[in-house]
Design a protein around this motif. Sequence first.
Motif, mmCIF file in Angstrom:
data_model
loop_
_atom_site.group_PDB
_atom_site.id
_atom_site.type_symbol
_atom_site.label_atom_id
_atom_site.label_comp_id
_atom_site.label_asym_id
_atom_site.label_seq_id
_atom_site.Cartn_x
_atom_site.Cartn_y
_atom_site.Cartn_z
ATOM 1 N N TYR A 10 135.514 -17.679 -13.456
ATOM 2 C CA TYR A 10 135.605 -18.791 -12.513
ATOM 3 C C TYR A 10 135.044 -18.409 -11.144
ATOM 4 O O TYR A 10 134.466 -19.248 -10.453
ATOM 5 C CB TYR A 10 137.048 -19.300 -12.411
ATOM 6 C CG TYR A 10 137.511 -20.019 -13.654
ATOM 7 C CD1 TYR A 10 136.719 -21.015 -14.235
ATOM 8 C CD2 TYR A 10 138.715 -19.727 -14.271
ATOM 9 C CE1 TYR A 10 137.122 -21.681 -15.376
ATOM 10 C CE2 TYR A 10 139.134 -20.391 -15.413
ATOM 11 C CZ TYR A 10 138.338 -21.362 -15.966
ATOM 12 O OH TYR A 10 138.739 -22.020 -17.093
ATOM 13 N N GLU A 40 144.690 -19.095 -13.616
ATOM 14 C CA GLU A 40 144.274 -17.805 -14.184
ATOM 15 C C GLU A 40 144.765 -16.665 -13.310
ATOM 16 O O GLU A 40 145.150 -15.613 -13.797
ATOM 17 C CB GLU A 40 142.752 -17.724 -14.333
ATOM 18 C CG GLU A 40 142.118 -18.821 -15.170
ATOM 19 C CD GLU A 40 142.663 -18.934 -16.584
ATOM 20 O OE1 GLU A 40 143.456 -18.078 -17.021
ATOM 21 O OE2 GLU A 40 142.284 -19.901 -17.258
ATOM 22 N N GLU A 74 138.385 -20.915 -23.947
ATOM 23 C CA GLU A 74 139.777 -21.336 -24.152
ATOM 24 C C GLU A 74 140.088 -21.558 -25.624
ATOM 25 O O GLU A 74 141.223 -21.343 -26.056
ATOM 26 C CB GLU A 74 140.096 -22.607 -23.348
ATOM 27 C CG GLU A 74 139.901 -22.484 -21.836
ATOM 28 C CD GLU A 74 140.858 -21.524 -21.140
ATOM 29 O OE1 GLU A 74 141.428 -20.628 -21.791
ATOM 30 O OE2 GLU A 74 141.010 -21.671 -19.906
ATOM 31 N N GLU A 120 145.974 -22.851 -21.164
ATOM 32 C CA GLU A 120 144.589 -22.670 -21.623
ATOM 33 C C GLU A 120 144.118 -23.914 -22.397
ATOM 34 O O GLU A 120 142.985 -24.356 -22.248
ATOM 35 C CB GLU A 120 144.433 -21.425 -22.506
ATOM 36 C CG GLU A 120 145.065 -20.134 -21.989
ATOM 37 C CD GLU A 120 144.570 -19.624 -20.639
ATOM 38 O OE1 GLU A 120 143.815 -20.321 -19.944
ATOM 39 O OE2 GLU A 120 144.987 -18.500 -20.272
ATOM 40 N N HIS A 160 143.250 -26.496 -19.973
ATOM 41 C CA HIS A 160 141.928 -26.231 -19.374
ATOM 42 C C HIS A 160 140.820 -26.701 -20.311
ATOM 43 O O HIS A 160 139.828 -27.283 -19.873
ATOM 44 C CB HIS A 160 141.734 -24.733 -19.100
ATOM 45 C CG HIS A 160 142.675 -24.192 -18.066
ATOM 46 N ND1 HIS A 160 142.886 -22.854 -17.892
ATOM 47 C CD2 HIS A 160 143.448 -24.826 -17.158
ATOM 48 C CE1 HIS A 160 143.766 -22.678 -16.912
ATOM 49 N NE2 HIS A 160 144.128 -23.855 -16.461
HETATM 50 FE FE LIG Z 1 142.355 -20.846 -18.795
#
Ligand SMILES: [Fe+2]
Length: 183
Positions: A37, A60, A112, A144, A147
């Motif tokens: 990220y 995260e 993910e 996750e 996400h």
């Molecule tokens: Fe994640």
Amino acid sequence: MRETAENRLPGDPDAKTLVEQMIRVDQAGEYGAVRIYAGQLAVLPRGRAADAIRHMAEREREHLDTFDRLIVERRVRPTLLSPIWHVAGFALGAATAALGPKAAMACTVAVEEVIDEHYSRQAEQLGDDEAELRETIETFRGDEVAHRDEALEHGATETLGYGVLSAGIKAGSRLAIWLSTRL
Ligand SMILES: [Fe+2]
Ligand SMILES: [Fe+2]
């Protein structure tokens, strides 16, 4: 009462080793996520995708803090590969973001999906003697999956070459898991 690693086969790691491996690989994975990220945000600092990425990155960071703490508490040797994940995670994030916001989201979906499988498998192997760790992993798995869903809403699958990109990232993520469990 279910015990950790109760279904293990001859030659499989014992419960203590198994739990150590889990904490090692999960700390490595969450570190990788933070770096992915960071790479994406370096390339895409503004816009709708960036806002979503920043949110995911915050979670995260919390996941990583938890596993950093567990590494210390349970005296687990951290992975030797952090310098590699530091660079490879950032590079993966930056490269996908350079292809555009949807490709950045495609990266999140691929990673993910692998992590969802990985955490599910870990939760299955953990018994009531490791209920707290199992709960942590289940909670993170939920994050996750959220996400992944968010990245899908951002049009991840509309990326040109989605299938190839996704398959490549998944293969890389599985290799990273395999390596960080052992090294
Ligand atoms: Fe994640
Ligand atoms: Fe995470």
